[in-house]
Design a protein around this motif. Structure first.
Motif, PDB file in Angstrom:
ATOM      1  N   LEU A 104       0.758  -1.271  -0.013  1.00 37.84           N
ATOM      2  CA  LEU A 104       0.109   0.017   0.073  1.00 37.84           C
ATOM      3  C   LEU A 104       0.893   1.282  -0.167  1.00 37.84           C
ATOM      4  O   LEU A 104       0.453   2.147  -0.838  1.00 37.84           O
ATOM      5  N   TRP A 105       2.067   1.355   0.776  1.00 35.74           N
ATOM      6  CA  TRP A 105       2.784   2.632   0.771  1.00 35.74           C
ATOM      7  C   TRP A 105       3.569   2.532  -0.504  1.00 35.74           C
ATOM      8  O   TRP A 105       3.515   3.619  -0.805  1.00 35.74           O
ATOM      9  N   SER A 106       3.864   1.689  -1.271  1.00 35.37           N
ATOM     10  CA  SER A 106       4.695   1.685  -2.351  1.00 35.37           C
ATOM     11  C   SER A 106       3.784   2.318  -3.445  1.00 35.37           C
ATOM     12  O   SER A 106       4.432   3.057  -4.319  1.00 35.37           O
ATOM     13  N   TYR A 107       2.473   1.860  -3.380  1.00 31.48           N
ATOM     14  CA  TYR A 107       1.635   2.283  -4.299  1.00 31.48           C
ATOM     15  C   TYR A 107       1.392   3.889  -4.208  1.00 31.48           C
ATOM     16  O   TYR A 107       1.418   4.754  -5.224  1.00 31.48           O
ATOM     17  N   PHE A 108       1.304   4.274  -2.969  1.00 33.29           N
ATOM     18  CA  PHE A 108       1.218   5.881  -2.645  1.00 33.29           C
ATOM     19  C   PHE A 108       2.274   6.512  -2.901  1.00 33.29           C
ATOM     20  O   PHE A 108       2.493   7.581  -3.286  1.00 33.29           O
ATOM     21  N   LYS A 126      -6.345  -2.050  -5.493  1.00 27.77           N
ATOM     22  CA  LYS A 126      -5.414  -1.970  -4.294  1.00 27.77           C
ATOM     23  C   LYS A 126      -4.591  -0.748  -4.230  1.00 27.77           C
ATOM     24  O   LYS A 126      -4.537  -0.019  -3.419  1.00 27.77           O
ATOM     25  N   GLU A 127      -4.355  -0.445  -5.598  1.00 27.91           N
ATOM     26  CA  GLU A 127      -3.144   0.741  -5.757  1.00 27.91           C
ATOM     27  C   GLU A 127      -4.242   1.857  -5.496  1.00 27.91           C
ATOM     28  O   GLU A 127      -3.860   2.972  -4.664  1.00 27.91           O
ATOM     29  N   PHE A 128      -5.421   1.856  -5.778  1.00 31.93           N
ATOM     30  CA  PHE A 128      -6.434   3.437  -5.452  1.00 31.93           C
ATOM     31  C   PHE A 128      -6.523   3.245  -4.007  1.00 31.93           C
ATOM     32  O   PHE A 128      -6.378   4.251  -3.702  1.00 31.93           O
ATOM     33  N   PHE A 131      -3.513   4.322  -2.057  1.00 32.78           N
ATOM     34  CA  PHE A 131      -3.245   5.764  -2.223  1.00 32.78           C
ATOM     35  C   PHE A 131      -4.207   6.631  -1.203  1.00 32.78           C
ATOM     36  O   PHE A 131      -3.976   7.528  -0.862  1.00 32.78           O
ATOM     37  N   CYS A 132      -5.672   6.185  -1.313  1.00 32.94           N
ATOM     38  CA  CYS A 132      -6.470   6.680  -0.503  1.00 32.94           C
ATOM     39  C   CYS A 132      -6.165   7.064   0.823  1.00 32.94           C
ATOM     40  O   CYS A 132      -6.422   7.843   1.819  1.00 32.94           O
ATOM     41  N   LEU A 133      -5.724   5.690   1.521  1.00 29.19           N
ATOM     42  CA  LEU A 133      -5.540   5.427   2.758  1.00 29.19           C
ATOM     43  C   LEU A 133      -4.148   6.733   3.167  1.00 29.19           C
ATOM     44  O   LEU A 133      -4.579   7.405   4.255  1.00 29.19           O
ATOM     45  N   PHE A 134      -3.349   6.419   2.573  1.00 30.34           N
ATOM     46  CA  PHE A 134      -2.114   7.395   2.970  1.00 30.34           C
ATOM     47  C   PHE A 134      -2.633   8.691   2.628  1.00 30.34           C
ATOM     48  O   PHE A 134      -2.014   9.876   3.415  1.00 30.34           O
TER      49      PHE A 134
END
Length: 234
Positions: A104-108, A126-128, A131-134
């Motif tokens: 998740l962090w890598s996507y963000f 998962k990428e979306f 990014f939304c989470l972080f």
């Protein structure tokens, strides 16, 4: 640099290459050193220029001669105490983190760096949501830091949260393009045109449209925007 062809549409004249550095590069027919037929999995040499590959040519395997065919292949032996050599993998063969992490962090982080204005590839669910989470965590931090700074200014700070508004405004400004490019890549992942991102800005229905685009599963198989994102299982 050496790389592997992930996708090439001969009719449209565009495609994608995964380089030995683990990055994904786009290319068009005019980037080929000469007209050639490329297929997924072909090994090529190219010159990287940002996120685009240029001066591309196919790497041909040397034809084995009579002496080569007559000699049996000898197994590779490892010396005592040495580490066995690990083959280099490209593209989907490197899903376990050797080429592109699916955390998740890598996507963000890639959304704020290499994919900052990437409107040409695909983004899985998962990428979306990563990014939304972080992004949400970053917004909360900006608000907290701003309010703390405003309250430390004295009595007028709480009534006029200038620092908080400034930090939040700057945060939105810096992350606006990454959000747009992410939604466009999410639409591409569904096999839809990126121009549908306009629906996300329509009053009253924009939030619902974004949520729907974020929940639909990845389209199976390659499409004209690239191969299935790494880590997706059907």
């Amino acid at each position: 640099m050496r790389g592997e062809v992930l996708h090439y549409d001969q009719e449209q004249g565009f495609g994608f290459i995964t380089g030995a550095d683990g990055k994904r590069y786009t290319f068009a027919r005019e980037d080929l050193r000469r007209e050639m037929a490329l297929a997924r999995g072909d090994t090529v040499e190219f010159q990287p220029n940002g996120d685009r590959a240029g001066n591309i040519f196919s790497v041909r395997t040397r034809m084995a001669g009579p002496a080569d065919s007559a000699a049996p292949a000898s197994p590779v032996r490892s010396l005592p105490g040495s580490t066995p050599a690990t083959p280099t993998h490209f593209g989907r063969n490197a899903e376990n983190g050797t080429a592109e992490s699916t955390g998740l962090w890598s996507y963000f982080w890639r959304g704020l760096t290499t994919n900052y204005v990437n409107f040409s590839s695909r983004a899985r669910r998962k990428e979306f949501w990563g990014f939304c989470l972080f992004w949400t965590m970053g917004l909360v931090i900006a608000i907290g830091v701003g309010l703390t700074a405003d309250l430390s200014r004295g009595e007028g700070g709480a009534d006029e949260p200038i620092v908080m508004l400034g930090l939040v405004g700057l945060f939105f400004l810096l992350t606006f393009l990454p959000w747009i490019s992410l939604i466009v890549r999410r639409l591409h992942d569904l096999g839809l045109t990126g121009w549908l991102v306009i629906l996300c800005f329509v009053p009253y229905v924009g939030g619902l449209a974004t949520l729907v685009f974020a929940l639909i599963p990845t389209q199976a198989g390659d499409n004209k925007w690239g191969p299935v994102p790494a880590g997706v299982r059907f």
